[in-house]
Design an enzyme around this catalytic site. Structure first.
Site, PDB file in Angstrom:
ATOM      1  N   ASN A   6       1.045  -1.463   0.303  1.00  0.00           N
ATOM      2  CA  ASN A   6       0.006   0.104   0.002  1.00  0.00           C
ATOM      3  C   ASN A   6       0.964   1.136   0.604  1.00  0.00           C
ATOM      4  O   ASN A   6       1.509   1.626   0.728  1.00  0.00           O
ATOM      5  CB  ASN A   6      -1.035   0.092   1.572  1.00  0.00           C
ATOM      6  CG  ASN A   6      -1.796   0.860   1.081  1.00  0.00           C
ATOM      7  OD1 ASN A   6      -1.602   2.212   0.505  1.00  0.00           O
ATOM      8  ND2 ASN A   6      -3.367   1.354   1.441  1.00  0.00           N
ATOM      9  N   HIS A   9       0.756   5.921   2.098  1.00  0.00           N
ATOM     10  CA  HIS A   9       1.471   6.829   3.203  1.00  0.00           C
ATOM     11  C   HIS A   9       2.915   7.348   2.679  1.00  0.00           C
ATOM     12  O   HIS A   9       3.093   8.819   2.665  1.00  0.00           O
ATOM     13  CB  HIS A   9       2.181   6.424   3.823  1.00  0.00           C
ATOM     14  CG  HIS A   9       1.499   5.835   5.337  1.00  0.00           C
ATOM     15  ND1 HIS A   9       0.771   6.671   5.994  1.00  0.00           N
ATOM     16  CD2 HIS A   9       0.251   4.887   5.013  1.00  0.00           C
ATOM     17  CE1 HIS A   9       0.309   6.059   7.023  1.00  0.00           C
ATOM     18  NE2 HIS A   9      -0.907   4.824   6.419  1.00  0.00           N
ATOM     19  N   HIS A  42      -5.705   3.589  -1.717  1.00  0.00           N
ATOM     20  CA  HIS A  42      -6.915   4.715  -1.377  1.00  0.00           C
ATOM     21  C   HIS A  42      -7.080   5.311  -1.360  1.00  0.00           C
ATOM     22  O   HIS A  42      -6.742   6.462  -0.839  1.00  0.00           O
ATOM     23  CB  HIS A  42      -7.170   4.213   0.384  1.00  0.00           C
ATOM     24  CG  HIS A  42      -8.730   4.539   0.884  1.00  0.00           C
ATOM     25  ND1 HIS A  42      -8.189   3.944   2.203  1.00  0.00           N
ATOM     26  CD2 HIS A  42      -9.724   4.422   0.600  1.00  0.00           C
ATOM     27  CE1 HIS A  42      -9.712   4.190   2.417  1.00  0.00           C
ATOM     28  NE2 HIS A  42     -10.542   4.627   1.946  1.00  0.00           N
ATOM     29  N   ARG A  44     -10.073   7.604  -1.262  1.00  0.00           N
ATOM     30  CA  ARG A  44     -10.636   7.954  -0.224  1.00  0.00           C
ATOM     31  C   ARG A  44     -11.782   9.888  -0.673  1.00  0.00           C
ATOM     32  O   ARG A  44     -11.301   9.964  -1.306  1.00  0.00           O
ATOM     33  CB  ARG A  44     -10.356   8.853   0.927  1.00  0.00           C
ATOM     34  CG  ARG A  44      -9.234   7.938   1.730  1.00  0.00           C
ATOM     35  CD  ARG A  44      -9.314   8.075   3.199  1.00  0.00           C
ATOM     36  NE  ARG A  44      -9.133   7.018   3.986  1.00  0.00           N
ATOM     37  CZ  ARG A  44      -9.407   6.532   4.576  1.00  0.00           C
ATOM     38  NH1 ARG A  44     -10.963   8.086   5.095  1.00  0.00           N
ATOM     39  NH2 ARG A  44      -9.340   6.263   6.162  1.00  0.00           N
ATOM     40  N   ARG A  48      -7.125  12.379   1.267  1.00  0.00           N
ATOM     41  CA  ARG A  48      -6.544  13.660   1.397  1.00  0.00           C
ATOM     42  C   ARG A  48      -5.135  13.360   1.598  1.00  0.00           C
ATOM     43  O   ARG A  48      -3.947  13.289   1.633  1.00  0.00           O
ATOM     44  CB  ARG A  48      -6.973  12.731   3.225  1.00  0.00           C
ATOM     45  CG  ARG A  48      -7.086  11.287   3.973  1.00  0.00           C
ATOM     46  CD  ARG A  48      -7.334  10.771   4.695  1.00  0.00           C
ATOM     47  NE  ARG A  48      -8.251  10.742   5.874  1.00  0.00           N
ATOM     48  CZ  ARG A  48      -8.610  10.914   6.568  1.00  0.00           C
ATOM     49  NH1 ARG A  48      -7.910   9.809   7.622  1.00  0.00           N
ATOM     50  NH2 ARG A  48      -9.792  11.399   6.843  1.00  0.00           N
ATOM     51  N   GLU A  69      -8.984   0.391  -3.542  1.00  0.00           N
ATOM     52  CA  GLU A  69      -9.707   0.205  -1.837  1.00  0.00           C
ATOM     53  C   GLU A  69     -10.704   1.848  -1.979  1.00  0.00           C
ATOM     54  O   GLU A  69     -10.269   2.634  -2.812  1.00  0.00           O
ATOM     55  CB  GLU A  69      -9.230   0.394  -0.850  1.00  0.00           C
ATOM     56  CG  GLU A  69      -7.656  -0.448  -0.293  1.00  0.00           C
ATOM     57  CD  GLU A  69      -7.132  -0.966   1.126  1.00  0.00           C
ATOM     58  OE1 GLU A  69      -6.022  -1.375   1.216  1.00  0.00           O
ATOM     59  OE2 GLU A  69      -7.495   0.826   1.479  1.00  0.00           O
ATOM     60  N   THR A 100      -8.561   3.442   8.775  1.00  0.00           N
ATOM     61  CA  THR A 100      -9.899   2.661   8.508  1.00  0.00           C
ATOM     62  C   THR A 100      -9.882   2.228  10.991  1.00  0.00           C
ATOM     63  O   THR A 100      -8.967   1.546  10.729  1.00  0.00           O
ATOM     64  CB  THR A 100      -9.937   1.621   7.811  1.00  0.00           C
ATOM     65  OG1 THR A 100      -9.553   2.262   6.497  1.00  0.00           O
ATOM     66  CG2 THR A 100     -11.268   1.072   7.652  1.00  0.00           C
ATOM     67  N   GLU A 150     -11.164  -9.701   2.729  1.00  0.00           N
ATOM     68  CA  GLU A 150     -10.049  -9.452   3.542  1.00  0.00           C
ATOM     69  C   GLU A 150     -10.498  -8.597   4.873  1.00  0.00           C
ATOM     70  O   GLU A 150     -10.837  -7.309   5.351  1.00  0.00           O
ATOM     71  CB  GLU A 150      -9.985  -7.963   3.035  1.00  0.00           C
ATOM     72  CG  GLU A 150      -8.263  -7.343   3.714  1.00  0.00           C
ATOM     73  CD  GLU A 150      -7.308  -5.791   2.682  1.00  0.00           C
ATOM     74  OE1 GLU A 150      -6.276  -5.097   3.549  1.00  0.00           O
ATOM     75  OE2 GLU A 150      -7.813  -5.633   1.581  1.00  0.00           O
ATOM     76  N   HIS A 213      -3.741  -4.230   7.653  1.00  0.00           N
ATOM     77  CA  HIS A 213      -4.338  -3.089   8.821  1.00  0.00           C
ATOM     78  C   HIS A 213      -3.158  -3.343   9.747  1.00  0.00           C
ATOM     79  O   HIS A 213      -3.653  -3.990  10.929  1.00  0.00           O
ATOM     80  CB  HIS A 213      -5.704  -2.789   9.244  1.00  0.00           C
ATOM     81  CG  HIS A 213      -6.570  -1.527   9.509  1.00  0.00           C
ATOM     82  ND1 HIS A 213      -5.798  -0.531   8.332  1.00  0.00           N
ATOM     83  CD2 HIS A 213      -5.856  -0.955  10.417  1.00  0.00           C
ATOM     84  CE1 HIS A 213      -6.463   0.702   9.220  1.00  0.00           C
ATOM     85  NE2 HIS A 213      -6.234  -0.063  11.271  1.00  0.00           N
TER      86      HIS A 213
END
Length: 260
Positions: A6, A9, A42, A44, A48, A69, A100, A150, A213
């Site tokens: 992922n 970040h 992701h 969103r 963000r 996602e 999340t 998941e 996660h």
């Protein structure tokens, strides 16, 4: 065990200064070179970190499958259908959350989720549901005709952190502070048992099983004992490690961990 990296970040770091660097697109080739199996991002609703153009460029450029996602918001589903990633993972979203906080409420949002899944599948997009490790959630996932589940490993990861790194901050998954170590061990065993039971149930229902996660270089070994889980999606810990060793090395270190 497959590893989805992922790269959200990286975009978080970019957004901290509202500039162009670092670009998450630049990470895609590094992930492939390092041996990752999948790119996870992701998109969103509040944008963000990952933006629409990030998602578009990554999906169009990546030689690795892209797992996008997203929420079940119809406008977002329309965007995902236009982008056509390899997989869409439906997740809950709360504008006020830092990250999340749990799995989808499948019972409470059944019709909305079913509509989203049907539209995604009509556009030939594989679907995964981000759920808490429970038998009820597994059965709803099967009824909804999802391809994957998941499991949200946040509770496990936070209990592990409290037990082995002396974390004593109130967290969205754990409200108690300064618990006795015996109680934390009990909670950790219980969270792993929940993941074990739910993974077996999902597998027996014909669902493919992933987890993610809060997983990191220290706690991921515990998850590897669950044979039904065939994919992990890990981001924050890899990007954090890359600050010191570089992204390629950080990914390779995680691959070594998950393929012991």
């Amino acid at each position: 065990m497959k590893l989805g990296v992922n790269i959200d970040h990286i975009a978080v770091l970019r957004e901290a200064r509202k500039i162009n660097d670092p670009s998450p697109l630049d990470a895609v080739g590094v992930c492939r070179l390092a041996g990752a199996d999948q790119i996870t991002i992701h998109l969103r609703e509040d944008r963000r970190h990952i933006h629409d153009n990030d998602a578009r460029d990554i999906i169009n450029s990546s030689l690795l499958p892209v797992n996008l996602e997203c929420s079940i918001n119809p406008d977002i589903i329309d965007i995902v259908c236009a982008l056509k990633p390899y997989r869409a993972t439906l997740v809950p979203e709360n504008r006020n959350e830092v990250t999340t906080e749990g799995g989808l409420d499948l019972a409470g949002n059944y019709e909305k989720i079913k509509k989203a899944i049907d539209k995604l599948k009509a556009n030939e997009i594989e679907v995964s549901l981000f759920i808490d490790p429970s038998l009820e959630a597994c059965n709803y996932s099967r009824m909804l005709d999802s391809d994957w589940v998941e499991f949200h490993t946040g509770s496990f990861a936070n209990i592990y952190a409290m037990l082995y790194t002396n974390l004593r901050l109130t967290h969205h998954c754990i409200k108690e502070l300064d618990l006795p170590r015996a109680k934390l061990h009990q909670m950790l065993d219980s969270s792993l048992e929940d993941l074990n039971i739910a993974s077996k149930e999902a597998y027996n229902l014909g669902l493919r099983v992933a987890a993610g996660h809060g997983l990191n270089y220290n706690n991921v070994t515990e998850i590897l004992h669950i044979k039904e889980i065939t994919e992990l999606n890990i981001g924050q810990s890899i990007v954090a490690r890359s600050v010191y060793v570089g992204l390629e090395s950080a990914i390779k270190e995680m691959i070594l961990k998950v393929n012991k």
